[in-house]
Write an enzyme that holds these catalytic residues in place. Sequence first.
Site, PDB file in Angstrom:
ATOM      1  N   GLY A   8      21.414  -3.949 -24.895  1.00  0.00           N
ATOM      2  CA  GLY A   8      22.521  -4.776 -24.462  1.00  0.00           C
ATOM      3  C   GLY A   8      23.856  -4.196 -24.869  1.00  0.00           C
ATOM      4  O   GLY A   8      23.941  -3.106 -25.442  1.00  0.00           O
ATOM      5  N   ASN A   9      24.917  -4.929 -24.590  1.00  0.00           N
ATOM      6  CA  ASN A   9      26.267  -4.428 -24.870  1.00  0.00           C
ATOM      7  C   ASN A   9      26.524  -4.232 -26.356  1.00  0.00           C
ATOM      8  O   ASN A   9      27.246  -3.319 -26.751  1.00  0.00           O
ATOM      9  CB  ASN A   9      27.293  -5.411 -24.295  1.00  0.00           C
ATOM     10  CG  ASN A   9      27.279  -5.434 -22.785  1.00  0.00           C
ATOM     11  OD1 ASN A   9      27.541  -4.437 -22.146  1.00  0.00           O
ATOM     12  ND2 ASN A   9      26.930  -6.571 -22.217  1.00  0.00           N
ATOM     13  N   ILE A  12      20.636  -3.261 -29.504  1.00  0.00           N
ATOM     14  CA  ILE A  12      19.385  -2.811 -28.886  1.00  0.00           C
ATOM     15  C   ILE A  12      18.247  -3.472 -29.652  1.00  0.00           C
ATOM     16  O   ILE A  12      18.055  -3.215 -30.843  1.00  0.00           O
ATOM     17  CB  ILE A  12      19.239  -1.283 -28.942  1.00  0.00           C
ATOM     18  CG1 ILE A  12      20.363  -0.615 -28.151  1.00  0.00           C
ATOM     19  CG2 ILE A  12      17.879  -0.847 -28.396  1.00  0.00           C
ATOM     20  CD1 ILE A  12      20.400   0.897 -28.296  1.00  0.00           C
ATOM     21  N   TYR A  90      19.293 -13.443  -4.886  1.00  0.00           N
ATOM     22  CA  TYR A  90      20.587 -12.796  -5.011  1.00  0.00           C
ATOM     23  C   TYR A  90      20.935 -12.125  -3.683  1.00  0.00           C
ATOM     24  O   TYR A  90      20.046 -11.603  -2.997  1.00  0.00           O
ATOM     25  CB  TYR A  90      20.530 -11.741  -6.118  1.00  0.00           C
ATOM     26  CG  TYR A  90      21.668 -11.791  -7.116  1.00  0.00           C
ATOM     27  CD1 TYR A  90      22.099 -12.999  -7.650  1.00  0.00           C
ATOM     28  CD2 TYR A  90      22.290 -10.621  -7.538  1.00  0.00           C
ATOM     29  CE1 TYR A  90      23.130 -13.031  -8.578  1.00  0.00           C
ATOM     30  CE2 TYR A  90      23.320 -10.646  -8.470  1.00  0.00           C
ATOM     31  CZ  TYR A  90      23.739 -11.851  -8.980  1.00  0.00           C
ATOM     32  OH  TYR A  90      24.764 -11.893  -9.890  1.00  0.00           O
ATOM     33  N   ASP A  99      18.683  -7.140 -17.627  1.00  0.00           N
ATOM     34  CA  ASP A  99      18.343  -8.073 -18.692  1.00  0.00           C
ATOM     35  C   ASP A  99      18.152  -9.487 -18.156  1.00  0.00           C
ATOM     36  O   ASP A  99      17.246 -10.217 -18.591  1.00  0.00           O
ATOM     37  CB  ASP A  99      19.391  -8.054 -19.796  1.00  0.00           C
ATOM     38  CG  ASP A  99      20.801  -8.343 -19.292  1.00  0.00           C
ATOM     39  OD1 ASP A  99      21.060  -8.256 -18.067  1.00  0.00           O
ATOM     40  OD2 ASP A  99      21.670  -8.647 -20.140  1.00  0.00           O
ATOM     41  N   THR A 172      44.432 -27.040 -34.832  1.00  0.00           N
ATOM     42  CA  THR A 172      44.355 -25.922 -33.882  1.00  0.00           C
ATOM     43  C   THR A 172      43.074 -25.118 -34.035  1.00  0.00           C
ATOM     44  O   THR A 172      42.456 -24.713 -33.042  1.00  0.00           O
ATOM     45  CB  THR A 172      45.580 -25.012 -34.047  1.00  0.00           C
ATOM     46  OG1 THR A 172      46.763 -25.779 -33.794  1.00  0.00           O
ATOM     47  CG2 THR A 172      45.538 -23.841 -33.074  1.00  0.00           C
TER      48      THR A 172
END
Length: 239
Positions: A8-9, A12, A90, A99, A172
């Site tokens: 992955g980004n 692994i 798709y 993935d 915040t």
Amino acid sequence: MIVAIDAGNSRIKWGVHDGASWLANGVLATRDVARLHEVADAWPADARIVACNVAGAAVGESIAAQLAVPQRRLAFLQASEEACGVRSRYERPAQLGADRWAALIGARARHSGPCLVVSAGTATTVDLLDAHGDFRGGLILPGFELMRATLAEKTAQLPLAEGVFRNEPRNTMDAIVSGCRQAQLGAIERTFAAIAGEPQALCLLTGGGSAALAAHLKIPFELADNLVLGGLLRFAATL
């Protein structure tokens, strides 16, 4: 013996399976892909290796080069129109991330009813899989940490927040953390609404951020560790 690798980004992930259970697993930072051979030295010499890679061509080439030994067979899963009981709706099936495709295959092996497959990592993906095994489409949105970091980077007045989740934030830091978390939860719960009325409808959560999401979800869900590796394992059985 089968070794499954999910590149992955950020990380692994890998696992060694003997046909009955996972014998070993581990994680390597994607930036350290050149060290994969050190990990692979402990794997069975004749192991069949299946991988998916969304970290770019250079990472895929590095994996292939390091694991190119005569005894081992290496195959990369690519998204397709149909595999392992899952059919892709798709518009261009080959463009789906490998993935996501592996996670859908893993989900189908785990659950036969309608399913929302959520992978919470650097990005969060939210994919619909119906009871017939049809992948009906899904979402890609920034993961929680990426949302939080982007607010700090792109705005002059907002910090990298270290707040906590609250339904009614009153400072915040909490507002940023809660807003990023609610964005994730809202995308998941709104998408799940498409199958919520169907028998056995379930959300499967995987990825490093899944536990944090699970603490606040208001839909039926299960945590599914190693869903991508499980999909790769099922794919390996067809080779």
